[in-house]
Motif scaffolding. Structure first.
Motif, short mmCIF file in Angstrom:
data_model
loop_
_atom_site.label_atom_id
_atom_site.label_comp_id
_atom_site.label_asym_id
_atom_site.label_seq_id
_atom_site.Cartn_x
_atom_site.Cartn_y
_atom_site.Cartn_z
N GLY A 1 1.02 -1.19 -0.30
CA GLY A 1 -0.34 0.41 -0.76
C GLY A 1 0.71 1.38 -0.12
O GLY A 1 1.72 1.39 0.75
N ASP B 1 1.54 -2.48 -4.89
CA ASP B 1 0.70 -1.28 -5.03
C ASP B 1 -0.44 -1.58 -5.55
O ASP B 1 0.74 -2.04 -7.49
CB ASP B 1 0.65 0.03 -5.36
CG ASP B 1 -0.04 1.04 -4.63
OD1 ASP B 1 -0.60 0.97 -3.34
OD2 ASP B 1 -0.82 1.67 -5.17
N THR C 1 -2.99 -0.18 3.59
CA THR C 1 -3.76 0.14 2.83
C THR C 1 -5.56 0.15 3.65
O THR C 1 -5.37 0.02 4.78
CB THR C 1 -4.54 -1.77 1.92
OG1 THR C 1 -4.60 -2.50 3.05
CG2 THR C 1 -2.94 -2.32 1.57
#
Length: 390
Positions: free
Chosen positions: A8, A33, A70
């Motif tokens: 993330g 990501d 995230t």
């Protein structure tokens, strides 16, 4: 060297990349990501290995730990995947959207001897740590009440939809900001026995709340209040503060300082005296190897790294402690959906069923059901009075 992967790459994820890459005992091996552009930039300028999926990274790279930053909705599945791969986990707050999942993950990690930590960085702020030391020393006697506050100019106009603007994603004022002062309260006082009078109010947001107000109840008559508003432009930036009242004095702390008032009869800890005392974060904070946003952000990562090195399963902000905070957030959502319990009409409180739904639609249904119950109760009372008068 501890081999770390980061999942993330939003605001917090990129902050973690910058801090942890500078740590002398860490080697960042890979990042994950879903945005190809971000991965391309990092690959080009840092040489880090990049992946679009967490499982793909775990299959390809040998890691000791991962940092997960995230949206909250994704935490539970990602954390479980990492733990099942035998990797220790630092996860951004809150841990999950249900306390049951958080407890389950805490138990899974302990059964596998893995280190866990959640990013409640305020526990690493010098002034808030000083509060904990004073409470442990019973400096203000028996605590009777706590007020936990956070205010700031985060949402000042209607905005487009992001995960932070949707409670079902783990955003909103409750999960994204109120979680911080609530976590401090559970650190100081333990788990509350219940909550009441919760209000989740909207100022600008359409899909979630912008302000949070609630009362927490603890054993032995101790009470607490939560007051959080991320749509308050009278503050230049988000400000968190804690005030505790006790039988022998009062403590007030924010990120800058810890103010302590001790009564004459109080047993003053070393370095304190009756009356007003002030300790500043600058004198309470140890230096860190890398400064970004605040020493506490680096300090929490350093604590995690040391725990992974030493296989220390018990430490600040473990999954188990985060599960306590998650439970409080759940209780507040349910309490807010139930509505007022004592009615202004003077009639007996109307019993209401818990509202398990976390979405705006679920809350609306719960409120409608409660309204129908109130209407039925009011109707029965009116009929009884008419019969009595006739």
């Amino acid at each position: 060297m501890i081999k770390v992967g980061i999942v993330g790459l939003g605001k917090m994820g990129l902050s973690h990349v910058a801090m942890i890459r500078a740590h002398p005992d860490v080697s960042v091996e890979a990042v994950v990501d879903s945005t190809g552009y971000v991965l391309d930039v990092l690959s080009k300028y840092t040489g880090l290995r990049t992946f679009s999926g967490m499982q793909e990274m775990l299959d390809a790279v040998e890691l000791d730990a991962v940092i997960i930053a995230t949206p909250t909705r994704l935490h539970a599945g990602m954390v479980r995947t990492a733990l099942e791969a035998g990797v220790s986990v630092f996860c951004e707050k809150p841990l999950t959207l249900t306390s049951a999942e958080s407890v389950e993950l805490a138990e899974l990690a302990r059964s596998r001897g893995l280190v866990t930590q959640v990013g409640y960085h305020n526990r690493f702020v010098g002034a808030f740590q000083e509060v904990k030391k004073l409470l442990d020393a019973q400096a203000i006697g028996r605590v009777t009440h706590v007020l936990a506050e956070a205010y700031g100019p985060v949402v000042l106009k209607p905005k487009g939809s992001t995960w932070r603007s949707q409670r079902s994603e783990g955003g909103g004022c409750l999960y994204d900001y109120a979680a911080h002062p609530i976590d401090l309260v559970t650190w100081y006082l333990g788990a509350p026995t219940g909550v009441g009078g919760t209000v989740l109010g909207s100022v600008f947001s359409a899909e979630t709340e912008d302000e949070v107000f609630s009362t927490l109840y603890f054993p032995d008559g101790v009470s607490g209040q939560v007051s959080v508003n991320w749509s308050d432009e009278s503050y230049r930036k988000m400000t968190t503060r804690i005030t505790l009242w006790g039988t022998q004095g009062r403590i007030h702390a924010d990120r800058q300082e810890c103010q302590v008032y001790l009564r004459e009869e109080a047993t003053a800890p070393e370095g304190y005296e009756p009356g007003w005392n002030v300790r500043y974060t600058t004198e309470l904070t140890d230096e860190v190897w890398f400064y970004l946003r605040g020493e506490e952000y680096s300090a929490q990562l350093d604590a995690f790294v040391k725990r992974v090195q030493n296989r220390d399963l018990d430490g600040t902000n473990s999954f188990a402690s985060a599960a306590v905070t998650d439970r409080v957030l759940e209780l507040m959502v349910t309490d807010a959906a139930a509505g007022p319990r004592t009615l202004a009409t003077g009639d007996a409180p109307v019993p209401v069923a818990p509202a398990p739904a976390r979405t705006r639609a679920g809350t609306a249904v719960a409120l409608l059901q409660h309204g129908l119950q109130v209407a039925r109760a009011g109707g029965r009372t009116l009929v009884a009075r008419l019969r009595k008068s006739s």
